[in-house]
Design an enzyme around this catalytic site. Structure first.
Site, PDB file in Angstrom:
ATOM      1  N   GLY A 167      23.440 -18.717  -1.619  1.00  0.00           N
ATOM      2  CA  GLY A 167      23.751 -17.286  -1.685  1.00  0.00           C
ATOM      3  C   GLY A 167      22.697 -16.484  -0.932  1.00  0.00           C
ATOM      4  O   GLY A 167      21.515 -16.719  -1.115  1.00  0.00           O
ATOM      5  N   ARG A 221       6.620 -15.377  12.979  1.00  0.00           N
ATOM      6  CA  ARG A 221       5.426 -14.720  13.539  1.00  0.00           C
ATOM      7  C   ARG A 221       4.155 -15.500  13.175  1.00  0.00           C
ATOM      8  O   ARG A 221       3.251 -15.637  13.999  1.00  0.00           O
ATOM      9  CB  ARG A 221       5.345 -13.272  13.044  1.00  0.00           C
ATOM     10  CG  ARG A 221       6.498 -12.399  13.584  1.00  0.00           C
ATOM     11  CD  ARG A 221       6.057 -11.593  14.811  1.00  0.00           C
ATOM     12  NE  ARG A 221       7.179 -11.075  15.577  1.00  0.00           N
ATOM     13  CZ  ARG A 221       7.686  -9.857  15.462  1.00  0.00           C
ATOM     14  NH1 ARG A 221       7.193  -9.002  14.582  1.00  0.00           N
ATOM     15  NH2 ARG A 221       8.686  -9.472  16.238  1.00  0.00           N
ATOM     16  N   GLY A 245      18.106 -20.469  -3.056  1.00  0.00           N
ATOM     17  CA  GLY A 245      18.053 -20.534  -4.515  1.00  0.00           C
ATOM     18  C   GLY A 245      17.806 -21.951  -5.015  1.00  0.00           C
ATOM     19  O   GLY A 245      17.402 -22.836  -4.235  1.00  0.00           O
ATOM     20  N   ASP A 246      18.056 -22.180  -6.302  1.00  0.00           N
ATOM     21  CA  ASP A 246      17.673 -23.472  -6.890  1.00  0.00           C
ATOM     22  C   ASP A 246      18.430 -24.652  -6.269  1.00  0.00           C
ATOM     23  O   ASP A 246      17.857 -25.739  -6.124  1.00  0.00           O
ATOM     24  CB  ASP A 246      17.779 -23.460  -8.422  1.00  0.00           C
ATOM     25  CG  ASP A 246      19.143 -23.036  -8.923  1.00  0.00           C
ATOM     26  OD1 ASP A 246      19.998 -22.644  -8.098  1.00  0.00           O
ATOM     27  OD2 ASP A 246      19.362 -23.109 -10.147  1.00  0.00           O
ATOM     28  N   ILE A 280      18.773 -13.379  -5.574  1.00  0.00           N
ATOM     29  CA  ILE A 280      18.683 -12.115  -6.311  1.00  0.00           C
ATOM     30  C   ILE A 280      18.495 -12.358  -7.803  1.00  0.00           C
ATOM     31  O   ILE A 280      18.124 -11.462  -8.537  1.00  0.00           O
ATOM     32  CB  ILE A 280      19.938 -11.224  -6.082  1.00  0.00           C
ATOM     33  CG1 ILE A 280      21.208 -11.912  -6.594  1.00  0.00           C
ATOM     34  CG2 ILE A 280      20.059 -10.810  -4.635  1.00  0.00           C
ATOM     35  CD1 ILE A 280      22.407 -10.957  -6.689  1.00  0.00           C
ATOM     36  N   SER A 285      29.503   9.957 -27.540  1.00  0.00           N
ATOM     37  CA  SER A 285      30.251   8.701 -27.500  1.00  0.00           C
ATOM     38  C   SER A 285      30.234   8.088 -26.106  1.00  0.00           C
ATOM     39  O   SER A 285      30.952   7.156 -25.821  1.00  0.00           O
ATOM     40  CB  SER A 285      31.681   8.918 -27.990  1.00  0.00           C
ATOM     41  OG  SER A 285      32.171  10.118 -27.474  1.00  0.00           O
TER      42      SER A 285
END
Ligand code: ADP
Length: 335
Positions: free
Chosen positions: A24, A38, A115-116, A140, A229
């Site tokens: 992702g 760089r 990610g993982d 994220i 409410s």
């Protein structure tokens, strides 16, 4: 801002480094790529960008990058290199092929931003071949063990907050209750941070069972206390699609009339925040330092405000826990 203890960067300089983004996408992947490119060029090391994660790696789809190739990307969401999910990479023979592709091009080191799942693939490649691999936490969700912060988390929280602040206006005008679904299949990091920052009435996350009676009781109590409410309940999407609509139905049976808003993929896009740009840039540059210092099979993240490494094996074996106190703060602050 982020520093690491001195590493001898002349110990084991790579011959050439490849960099890829996988899984992702997350806002901040671009500044992380820029940091790697760089810093590598600064050390006089050739650097190659891999197109579409592991899918590009196994077929050798990569190009040599120069300083200009990462100009004007620090502020952009998504990933210049593109990302992908690659089922074939689960096969050890395919990973062997990927290592061969790199070695044939004279590349002995790889930086994986993801990610993982992506970091699991990175560990497999590092442990099965002579390629030296460094992982960077690009997600994220902030659900990666070994780092207090992940690239993209801060931007995702701020994107959700932007939307919820607007939804709050409608909730107040119409005196109604909104269930706002944010990302987080297995963890409630985004939901909890967003919940605190938007002043949510409640947060529903995968770490704790949903108690519809208790939610309904609290909403009724709010009315008795004169809090009106209207309200916002932040719901982490959870492992099964439809959770928020199911919760809305259950609340209807308790006399509530909630509206549902699913924020979805907008949380993955957009310009990275200043925080994510700094984090990603520093981690990208640090990845090169760690490679030059002879490190392999580790993820570079943030621990107690400083850059620090964690073996990729630990990222696979251990689960990062949400701070229970943080979750309790949502209710405490709303009282
Ligand atoms: P993320 O990195 O965002 O968690 P995924 O879980 O989809 O995303 O993983 C991204 C990619 O990482 C997968 O498509 C696959 O190529 C690679 N990957 C995931 N798990 C493994 C694994 N157990 N072994 C090797 N590669 C893996």
């Amino acid at each position: 801002m982020y520093t690491h203890t001195s590493i001898n960067t002349t110990e084991d300089k790579p011959t050439a480094i490849a960099v890829l983004t996988s899984g992702g996408d997350s806002p901040g992947m671009n500044p992380a790529i820029r940091g790697v490119v760089r810093a590598a060029l600064h050390q006089g090391i050739k650097v190659f960008g891999v197109h579409k994660g592991y899918s590009g790696l196994i077929i050798g789809d990569m190009w040599e990058m120069d300083s200009a190739s990462v100009t004007n990307i620090v502020q952009r969401g998504g990933t210049l290199l593109k990302s992908d999910r690659c089922q074939a990479f689960l096969d050890p023979a395919v990973r062997h092929q990927a290592a061969e592709v790199l070695l044939k091009k004279g590349i002995d080191s790889l930086v994986v931003i993801g990610g993982d799942g992506s970091l699991t693939g990175a560990h497999m490649l590092a442990s099965e071949s002579s390629i030296r691999v460094i992982g960077l936490p690009g997600t994220i969700d902030n659900d990666i063990y070994g780092t207090d912060d992940t690239i993209g988390f801060d931007t995702a929280v701020n994107t959700a907050l932007d939307a919820i602040d607007k939804i709050r206006d409608t909730a107040l005008s119409h005196e109604c209750l909104f269930l706002v679904e944010v990302m987080g299949r297995n963890s409630g990091f985004i939901a909890t941070h967003v919940g605190i920052a938007c002043g949510a009435e409640l947060v529903v996350i995968p770490e704790y069972e949903v108690e519809v009676d208790a939610i309904s009781f609290q909403l009724a109590n709010n009315r008795v206390q004169g809090k009106g409410s209207s309200g916002i309940i932040v719901v982490a999407e959870g492992p099964t699609p439809g959770l928020t609509y199911n919760l809305a139905k259950q609340l209807e049976q308790h006399g509530q009339r909630p509206k549902v808003c699913i924020l979805g993929h907008i949380q993955r896009g957009g310009r990275p925040t200043g925080h994510d740009r700094v984090l990603a840039s520093c981690l990208g540059a640090a990845a090169v330092d760690y490679l030059c210092g002879g490190y392999n099979d580790v993820m570079i993240g943030i621990k107690n405000g400083a850059i620090a490494e964690t073996p990729l094996q630990h990222i696979i074996d251990k689960k990062k826990q949400l701070d229970a106190q943080l979750f309790e703060h949502v209710q405490l602050l709303h009282k």
